[in-house]
Scaffold this active site. Structure first.
Site, PDB file in Angstrom:
ATOM      1  CB  CYS A   1     -13.439  10.618 -28.507  1.00  0.00           C
ATOM      2  SG  CYS A   1     -13.490   9.388 -27.469  1.00  0.00           S
TER       3      CYS A   1
ATOM      4  CG  HIS B   1     -16.659  13.158 -26.006  1.00  0.00           C
ATOM      5  ND1 HIS B   1     -17.048  12.786 -27.208  1.00  0.00           N
ATOM      6  CD2 HIS B   1     -16.193  12.107 -25.584  1.00  0.00           C
ATOM      7  CE1 HIS B   1     -16.732  11.704 -27.561  1.00  0.00           C
ATOM      8  NE2 HIS B   1     -16.099  11.108 -26.527  1.00  0.00           N
TER       9      HIS B   1
ATOM     10  CD  GLU C   1     -18.301  16.317 -28.392  1.00  0.00           C
ATOM     11  OE1 GLU C   1     -17.189  16.616 -27.878  1.00  0.00           O
ATOM     12  OE2 GLU C   1     -18.377  14.958 -28.628  1.00  0.00           O
TER      13      GLU C   1
HETATM   14  N1  GLN Z   1     -13.985   3.794 -28.482  1.00  0.00           N
HETATM   15  C1  GLN Z   1     -14.192   4.593 -29.429  1.00  0.00           C
HETATM   16  C2  GLN Z   1     -13.238   4.203 -30.827  1.00  0.00           C
HETATM   17  O1  GLN Z   1     -12.402   3.505 -30.581  1.00  0.00           O
HETATM   18  C3  GLN Z   1     -14.011   5.814 -29.420  1.00  0.00           C
HETATM   19  C4  GLN Z   1     -15.288   6.413 -28.285  1.00  0.00           C
HETATM   20  C5  GLN Z   1     -15.594   7.813 -28.492  1.00  0.00           C
HETATM   21  O2  GLN Z   1     -15.631   8.691 -29.445  1.00  0.00           O
HETATM   22  N2  GLN Z   1     -16.328   8.290 -27.496  1.00  0.00           N
HETATM   23  O3  GLN Z   1     -13.315   4.565 -31.871  1.00  0.00           O
END
Ligand code: GLN
Length: 185
Positions: A79, A171, A173
């Site tokens: 992410c 994710h 995790e």
């Molecule tokens: N929206 C976050 C970003 O742009 C990422 C979200 C996440 O890691 N769950 O950094």
């Protein structure tokens, strides 16, 4: 037993460490340059990429991390971690580590579909379905030919690999399925 670092400046680093340990490996919180030595791999967790990018500068570990990755240290960004790895961020002139030949779009699912879960098979990883948790997730809008596409959800690229670098929009995790961690380790 492998030594896996998890960047621990911000975000969901604890959850990664717990899974690494549950698989019988050593999980190390990384906050200093020296801690980047002798790792078998490093995970960049989810969180807020702008904050993590700034902290990478403040803690002065950015250059060393880039060098290690360019020299082959296995890395996996989940992410926000994927956003850190990207050479390009849609609509933003600045990027962070700029090591992976991908262009990402932040918060790509918009507010209507802020968070969702889906279960799908990623052939490269496993024959069984893996739960994928998306939270204000990015997806990948463009990849170079050097990048292997591992998975799309609804037509959007959400998992890729480029040599020693792995990136996922979701994710693993935050689930109790350890398949993805086993693959990385
Ligand atoms: N929206 C976050 C970003 O742009 C990422 C979200 C996440 O890691 N769950 O950094």
């Amino acid at each position: 037993m492998k030594k896996i670092g998890v960047l621990a400046l911000q975000g969901a680093f604890n959850e990664h460490i717990e899974i690494i340990k549950s698989l019988g490996h050593e999980g190390i919180e990384i906050r200093k340059t020296e801690q980047l030595n002798n790792l078998d791999g490093i995970i960049l967790p989810g969180g807020e990429s702008t904050v993590m990018g700034k902290l990478l500068d403040d803690f002065q570990i950015k250059e060393t991390l880039i060098n290690k990755i360019n020299n082959g240290l296995p890395v996996w960004g989940t992410c926000a971690g994927m956003i850190l790895l990207a050479k390009d961020i849609d609509g933003d002139e600045n990027a962070h580590l700029k090591v992976m030949d991908i262009k990402v779009k932040r918060n790509a699912y918009g507010s209507q579909l802020d968070s969702f879960v889906t279960n799908e098979v990623i052939e490269e990883i496993s024959e069984k379905k893996i739960p994928m948790v998306f939270i204000r997730a990015p997806y990948i809008v463009d990849i170079d030919e050097k990048v292997d596409l591992l998975h799309k959800v609804d037509g959007n690229i959400v998992a890729v690999r480029q040599g020693n670098m792995l990136a996922t929009s979701f994710h693993p995790e935050l689930t109790n399925d350890t398949t993805f961690h086993e693959y990385f380790i």
